[in-house]
Design an enzyme around this catalytic site. Structure first.
Site, PDB file in Angstrom:
ATOM      1  N   LYS A 117       0.873  -1.175   0.000  1.00 26.46           N
ATOM      2  CA  LYS A 117       0.000   0.000   0.000  1.00 26.46           C
ATOM      3  C   LYS A 117       0.905   1.218   0.000  1.00 26.46           C
ATOM      4  O   LYS A 117       1.544   1.541   0.997  1.00 26.46           O
ATOM      5  CB  LYS A 117      -0.871  -0.058   1.255  1.00 26.46           C
ATOM      6  CG  LYS A 117      -2.014   0.899   1.273  1.00 26.46           C
ATOM      7  CD  LYS A 117      -3.266   0.241   0.704  1.00 26.46           C
ATOM      8  CE  LYS A 117      -4.379   1.244   0.531  1.00 26.46           C
ATOM      9  NZ  LYS A 117      -4.552   2.162   1.615  1.00 26.46           N
ATOM     10  N   ASN A 187     -12.658   4.256  -2.754  1.00 23.32           N
ATOM     11  CA  ASN A 187     -12.241   4.830  -1.476  1.00 23.32           C
ATOM     12  C   ASN A 187     -13.367   5.708  -0.920  1.00 23.32           C
ATOM     13  O   ASN A 187     -13.854   6.613  -1.595  1.00 23.32           O
ATOM     14  CB  ASN A 187     -10.944   5.632  -1.642  1.00 23.32           C
ATOM     15  CG  ASN A 187     -10.237   5.819  -0.307  1.00 23.32           C
ATOM     16  OD1 ASN A 187     -10.892   5.864   0.750  1.00 23.32           O
ATOM     17  ND2 ASN A 187      -8.930   5.905  -0.331  1.00 23.32           N
ATOM     18  N   SER A 218     -11.807   2.159   3.347  1.00 24.75           N
ATOM     19  CA  SER A 218     -11.797   3.265   4.327  1.00 24.75           C
ATOM     20  C   SER A 218     -13.132   3.471   5.053  1.00 24.75           C
ATOM     21  O   SER A 218     -14.209   3.352   4.453  1.00 24.75           O
ATOM     22  CB  SER A 218     -11.431   4.613   3.693  1.00 24.75           C
ATOM     23  OG  SER A 218     -10.222   4.532   2.988  1.00 24.75           O
TER      24      SER A 218
HETATM   25  O1  LIG Z   1      -5.968   7.580   5.878  1.00 27.25           O
HETATM   26  C1  LIG Z   1      -5.650   8.728   5.497  1.00 27.25           C
HETATM   27  O2  LIG Z   1      -5.671   9.722   6.244  1.00 27.25           O
HETATM   28  C2  LIG Z   1      -5.216   8.958   4.082  1.00 27.25           C
HETATM   29  C3  LIG Z   1      -4.873  10.247   3.684  1.00 27.25           C
HETATM   30  C4  LIG Z   1      -4.424  10.475   2.399  1.00 27.25           C
HETATM   31  C5  LIG Z   1      -4.306   9.440   1.494  1.00 27.25           C
HETATM   32  C6  LIG Z   1      -4.641   8.143   1.880  1.00 27.25           C
HETATM   33  C7  LIG Z   1      -5.092   7.904   3.157  1.00 27.25           C
HETATM   34  N1  LIG Z   1      -5.397   6.629   3.587  1.00 27.25           N
HETATM   35  C8  LIG Z   1      -4.995   5.459   2.888  1.00 27.25           C
HETATM   36  C9  LIG Z   1      -6.004   4.412   2.886  1.00 27.25           C
HETATM   37  O3  LIG Z   1      -6.353   4.000   1.808  1.00 27.25           O
HETATM   38  C10 LIG Z   1      -6.542   3.855   4.162  1.00 27.25           C
HETATM   39  O4  LIG Z   1      -5.454   3.604   4.993  1.00 27.25           O
HETATM   40  C11 LIG Z   1      -7.311   2.552   4.000  1.00 27.25           C
HETATM   41  O5  LIG Z   1      -8.315   2.676   3.059  1.00 27.25           O
HETATM   42  C12 LIG Z   1      -7.928   2.148   5.357  1.00 27.25           C
HETATM   43  O6  LIG Z   1      -8.781   3.170   5.821  1.00 27.25           O
HETATM   44  P1  LIG Z   1      -9.343   3.168   7.314  1.00 27.25           P
HETATM   45  O7  LIG Z   1     -10.010   1.846   7.561  1.00 27.25           O
HETATM   46  O8  LIG Z   1     -10.307   4.296   7.358  1.00 27.25           O
HETATM   47  O9  LIG Z   1      -8.161   3.353   8.200  1.00 27.25           O
END
Ligand SMILES: O=C(O)c1ccccc1NCC(=O)[C@H](O)[C@H](O)COP(=O)(O)O
Length: 260
Positions: A117, A187, A218
């Site tokens: 990632k 996303n 996310s």
């Molecule tokens: O998570 C962030 O703040 C972010 C900011 C800028 C670009 C990408 C970002 N996140 C990367 C991701 O894709 C997440 O880590 C992933 O989808 C998991 O999301 P979560 O379950 O909400 O932690």
């Protein structure tokens, strides 16, 4: 300048510097370079598996520090035992506090498909992903032109890795989807406001052609979200913060998966 612009600008400088230190032929000589990748599409798309793609995420631009204590090898082993369908390892250091060594550590204890990632802006990062044992890579439509997405997907495919294409909206989806992709991720995080809403996945679901495994990314925090997203054809669910914010991320993943 958006956060993504900042990340991409930094990434280009970082990759140029890394190329000077480790050559492509040195990456290709690493033992893991020859490892046969595991099919993410098969694991995530299988009706007999959880569909959970559990992430190792120490920090993020939206939340700051999320988990400064958990060891990646403990979490990776625990996620595997909990029944995840895949693991996501953030390898970006500057904004997420990750490293390629995190992925190597996860690889050494977990047989599940692992995604590198990161913010891929150069073919070098794809060859590097293969050299550290990644099975699939993320291509983020908003960081690339459609021609770059296709070109990088071909590079990954030629190395036997699969591709998760991430989109935020209909325009990105229509411009970047091509036969070279394997999984399409929507996303749910708006990268301008950092607001998260699974409505984004619902809105785009019908626009994703059926040959791709659909992944919602996310802001997934409860079982109700998963039940709802499954109705829209989603098979993969990328979850980071919900597990990583706890003292024991793999225990949190196990409890979550047991309720599916
Ligand atoms: O998570 C962030 O703040 C972010 C900011 C800028 C670009 C990408 C970002 N996140 C990367 C991701 O894709 C997440 O880590 C992933 O989808 C998991 O999301 P979560 O379950 O909400 O932690």
């Amino acid at each position: 300048m958006t956060i993504l612009d900042k990340i991409v600008a930094h990434k280009k400088i970082e990759v140029a510097a890394r190329k000077e230190i480790v050559s492509i032929s040195a990456l290709q000589a690493r033992p893991l370079f020859d490892k046969e990748p595991v099919s993410a599409k098969a694991w995530i798309g299988s009706p007999n598996k959880s569909g959970i793609i559990a992430e190792f995420k120490r920090q993020s631009p939206s939340k700051g520090l999320i988990n400064g204590t958990s060891r990646v090898s403990d979490v990776a082993e625990g996620y595997f035992k909990a029944g995840v369908s895949a693991m996501s390892v953030l390898t970006d250091q500057e904004f997420f506090g990750g490293t390629v060594d995190d992925l190597l550590a996860a690889r050494s204890v977990s047989p599940v498909p692992i995604i590198r990632k990161d913010f891929i802006v150069d073919e070098y990062q794809i060859i590097e992903a293969k050299s550290i044992g990644a099975d699939f890579i993320l291509l983020i439509a908003s960081c690339l032109t459609p021609a770059e997405s296709k070109q990088y997907a071909e590079v990954a495919r030629n190395l036997g890795m699969q591709i998760l294409l991430e989109v935020h909206n209909q325009e990105e989806l229509e411009a970047h989807v091509c036969d070279q992709m394997d999984l399409i991720g929507v996303n749910n995080r708006n990268l301008k406001t950092f607001d998260v809403s699974i409505e984004n996945s619902k809105k785009l679901a019908d626009l994703i052609p059926n040959e791709f495994v659909k992944v919602s990314e996310s802001g997934i925090s409860n079982i109700e979200n998963i039940k709802e997203l499954k109705k829209y054809g989603y098979k993969g669910f990328l979850i980071g913060e919900n597990f990583m914010k706890t003292d024991n991320p793999s225990k949190a993943a196990k409890e979550f998966i047991s309720q599916l």
